[in-house]
Design a protein around this motif. Structure first.
Motif, mmCIF file in Angstrom:
data_model
loop_
_atom_site.group_PDB
_atom_site.id
_atom_site.type_symbol
_atom_site.label_atom_id
_atom_site.label_comp_id
_atom_site.label_asym_id
_atom_site.label_seq_id
_atom_site.Cartn_x
_atom_site.Cartn_y
_atom_site.Cartn_z
ATOM 1 N N LYS A 1 122.642 16.597 127.174
ATOM 2 C CA LYS A 1 121.322 16.028 126.930
ATOM 3 C C LYS A 1 120.282 17.112 127.188
ATOM 4 O O LYS A 1 120.425 17.912 128.113
ATOM 5 C CB LYS A 1 121.042 14.845 127.859
ATOM 6 N N ALA A 2 119.247 17.135 126.397
ATOM 7 C CA ALA A 2 118.171 18.100 126.564
ATOM 8 C C ALA A 2 116.869 17.361 126.820
ATOM 9 O O ALA A 2 116.587 16.341 126.188
ATOM 10 C CB ALA A 2 118.034 18.966 125.323
ATOM 11 N N GLN B 1 111.565 21.020 126.298
ATOM 12 C CA GLN B 1 111.617 21.654 124.979
ATOM 13 C C GLN B 1 110.205 21.807 124.398
ATOM 14 O O GLN B 1 109.851 22.848 123.858
ATOM 15 C CB GLN B 1 112.501 20.860 124.031
ATOM 16 N N GLU B 2 109.393 20.762 124.533
ATOM 17 C CA GLU B 2 108.019 20.809 124.018
ATOM 18 C C GLU B 2 107.194 21.881 124.729
ATOM 19 O O GLU B 2 106.502 22.676 124.086
ATOM 20 C CB GLU B 2 107.363 19.440 124.191
ATOM 21 N N GLU C 1 125.724 20.097 119.739
ATOM 22 C CA GLU C 1 126.335 19.017 120.518
ATOM 23 C C GLU C 1 125.325 18.270 121.394
ATOM 24 O O GLU C 1 125.643 17.219 121.942
ATOM 25 C CB GLU C 1 127.434 19.580 121.427
ATOM 26 N N ALA C 2 124.128 18.798 121.550
ATOM 27 C CA ALA C 2 123.135 18.207 122.450
ATOM 28 C C ALA C 2 122.307 17.142 121.743
ATOM 29 O O ALA C 2 122.025 17.240 120.553
ATOM 30 C CB ALA C 2 122.206 19.287 122.994
ATOM 31 N N SER D 1 112.771 12.442 128.695
ATOM 32 C CA SER D 1 112.567 13.074 129.997
ATOM 33 C C SER D 1 113.909 13.232 130.709
ATOM 34 O O SER D 1 114.589 12.242 130.976
ATOM 35 C CB SER D 1 111.622 12.222 130.851
ATOM 36 N N GLY D 2 114.270 14.461 131.010
ATOM 37 C CA GLY D 2 115.523 14.712 131.711
ATOM 38 C C GLY D 2 115.543 14.106 133.102
ATOM 39 O O GLY D 2 116.559 13.584 133.545
#
Length: 50
Positions: free
Chosen positions: A4-5, A10-11, A26-27, A32-33
């Protein structure tokens, strides 16, 4: 295994680098992590810090 990302990270990285930040195929992206980790902990998962 699943990957999971964090969408927030990322933003923010995209803004800092001024380019799109790609993910491995694969992600999957979660908003929100931190929230995802909290959800898993509520289900009995344990967070282990390296």
């Amino acid at each position: 295994i699943s990957f999971k990302a964090c969408g927030n990270t990322q933003e923010n990285m995209s803004k800092t680098e001024n380019k799109e930040i790609g993910l491995i195929p694969e992600a999957t992206l979660v908003k929100s992590g931190v929230v995802r980790v909290m959800e898993l902990q509520e289900k009995g998962w344990t967070y282990v810090r390296p």
